[in-house]
Design a protein around this motif. Sequence first.
Motif, PDB file in Angstrom:
ATOM      1  N   ILE A  41     -23.043  17.606  14.571  1.00 50.71           N
ATOM      2  CA  ILE A  41     -23.363  17.802  15.989  1.00 50.71           C
ATOM      3  C   ILE A  41     -22.128  17.578  16.854  1.00 50.71           C
ATOM      4  CG2 ILE A  41     -24.695  16.861  17.919  1.00 50.71           C
ATOM      5  CD1 ILE A  41     -26.933  16.269  15.846  1.00 50.71           C
ATOM      6  N   ALA A  42     -21.407  16.498  16.605  1.00 55.96           N
ATOM      7  CA  ALA A  42     -20.222  16.181  17.403  1.00 55.96           C
ATOM      8  C   ALA A  42     -19.134  17.244  17.220  1.00 55.96           C
ATOM      9  CB  ALA A  42     -19.680  14.811  17.024  1.00 55.96           C
ATOM     10  N   LEU A  43     -18.981  17.753  16.010  1.00 55.43           N
ATOM     11  CA  LEU A  43     -17.976  18.779  15.751  1.00 55.43           C
ATOM     12  C   LEU A  43     -18.313  20.069  16.483  1.00 55.43           C
ATOM     13  CD1 LEU A  43     -15.377  19.225  14.174  1.00 55.43           C
ATOM     14  CD2 LEU A  43     -16.749  20.032  12.280  1.00 55.43           C
ATOM     15  N   ILE A  44     -19.579  20.444  16.481  1.00 53.95           N
ATOM     16  CA  ILE A  44     -20.004  21.648  17.205  1.00 53.95           C
ATOM     17  C   ILE A  44     -19.749  21.486  18.702  1.00 53.95           C
ATOM     18  CG2 ILE A  44     -22.024  23.006  17.877  1.00 53.95           C
ATOM     19  CD1 ILE A  44     -23.063  22.552  14.989  1.00 53.95           C
ATOM     20  N   ILE A  45     -20.118  20.328  19.248  1.00 54.70           N
ATOM     21  CA  ILE A  45     -19.890  20.077  20.679  1.00 54.70           C
ATOM     22  C   ILE A  45     -18.404  20.112  21.002  1.00 54.70           C
ATOM     23  CG2 ILE A  45     -20.051  18.306  22.482  1.00 54.70           C
ATOM     24  CD1 ILE A  45     -22.739  17.503  21.231  1.00 54.70           C
ATOM     25  N   THR A  46     -17.584  19.502  20.148  1.00 55.89           N
ATOM     26  CA  THR A  46     -16.137  19.486  20.375  1.00 55.89           C
ATOM     27  C   THR A  46     -15.556  20.896  20.356  1.00 55.89           C
ATOM     28  OG1 THR A  46     -16.018  17.316  19.341  1.00 55.89           O
ATOM     29  CG2 THR A  46     -13.957  18.529  19.558  1.00 55.89           C
ATOM     30  N   LEU A  47     -15.985  21.722  19.410  1.00 52.20           N
ATOM     31  CA  LEU A  47     -15.473  23.092  19.335  1.00 52.20           C
ATOM     32  C   LEU A  47     -15.928  23.924  20.534  1.00 52.20           C
ATOM     33  CD1 LEU A  47     -15.877  23.792  15.530  1.00 52.20           C
ATOM     34  CD2 LEU A  47     -13.762  23.435  16.804  1.00 52.20           C
ATOM     35  N   ILE A  48     -17.177  23.758  20.952  1.00 56.66           N
ATOM     36  CA  ILE A  48     -17.669  24.497  22.117  1.00 56.66           C
ATOM     37  C   ILE A  48     -16.891  24.100  23.364  1.00 56.66           C
ATOM     38  CG2 ILE A  48     -19.643  24.746  23.679  1.00 56.66           C
ATOM     39  CD1 ILE A  48     -21.437  24.636  21.174  1.00 56.66           C
ATOM     40  N   LEU A  49     -16.679  22.802  23.549  1.00 57.83           N
ATOM     41  CA  LEU A  49     -15.918  22.348  24.717  1.00 57.83           C
ATOM     42  C   LEU A  49     -14.464  22.806  24.643  1.00 57.83           C
ATOM     43  CD1 LEU A  49     -17.202  18.700  25.236  1.00 57.83           C
ATOM     44  CD2 LEU A  49     -17.555  20.657  26.734  1.00 57.83           C
ATOM     45  N   GLY A  50     -13.877  22.715  23.471  1.00 57.25           N
ATOM     46  CA  GLY A  50     -12.466  23.041  23.325  1.00 57.25           C
ATOM     47  C   GLY A  50     -12.155  24.517  23.467  1.00 57.25           C
TER      48      GLY A  50
END
Length: 53
Positions: A32-41
């Motif tokens: 979940i955190a990786l998906i959020i980080t990639l979407i934000l980045g």
Amino acid sequence: MAGLWVIIALEMISVKKTKGKPAKSWWIQLIIALIITLILGFGRLPLGLHFMS
């Protein structure tokens, strides 16, 4: 904050694995955190993919 969450999840997975304890909840949090980080980045924040052009 999402990037920090990814680092913490990775650390907790490695600690749980070395102690022989289950780490399923930390794997879910990592995904979940990786998906959020990639979407934000790449999608939300400025200079997402603009540095490549």
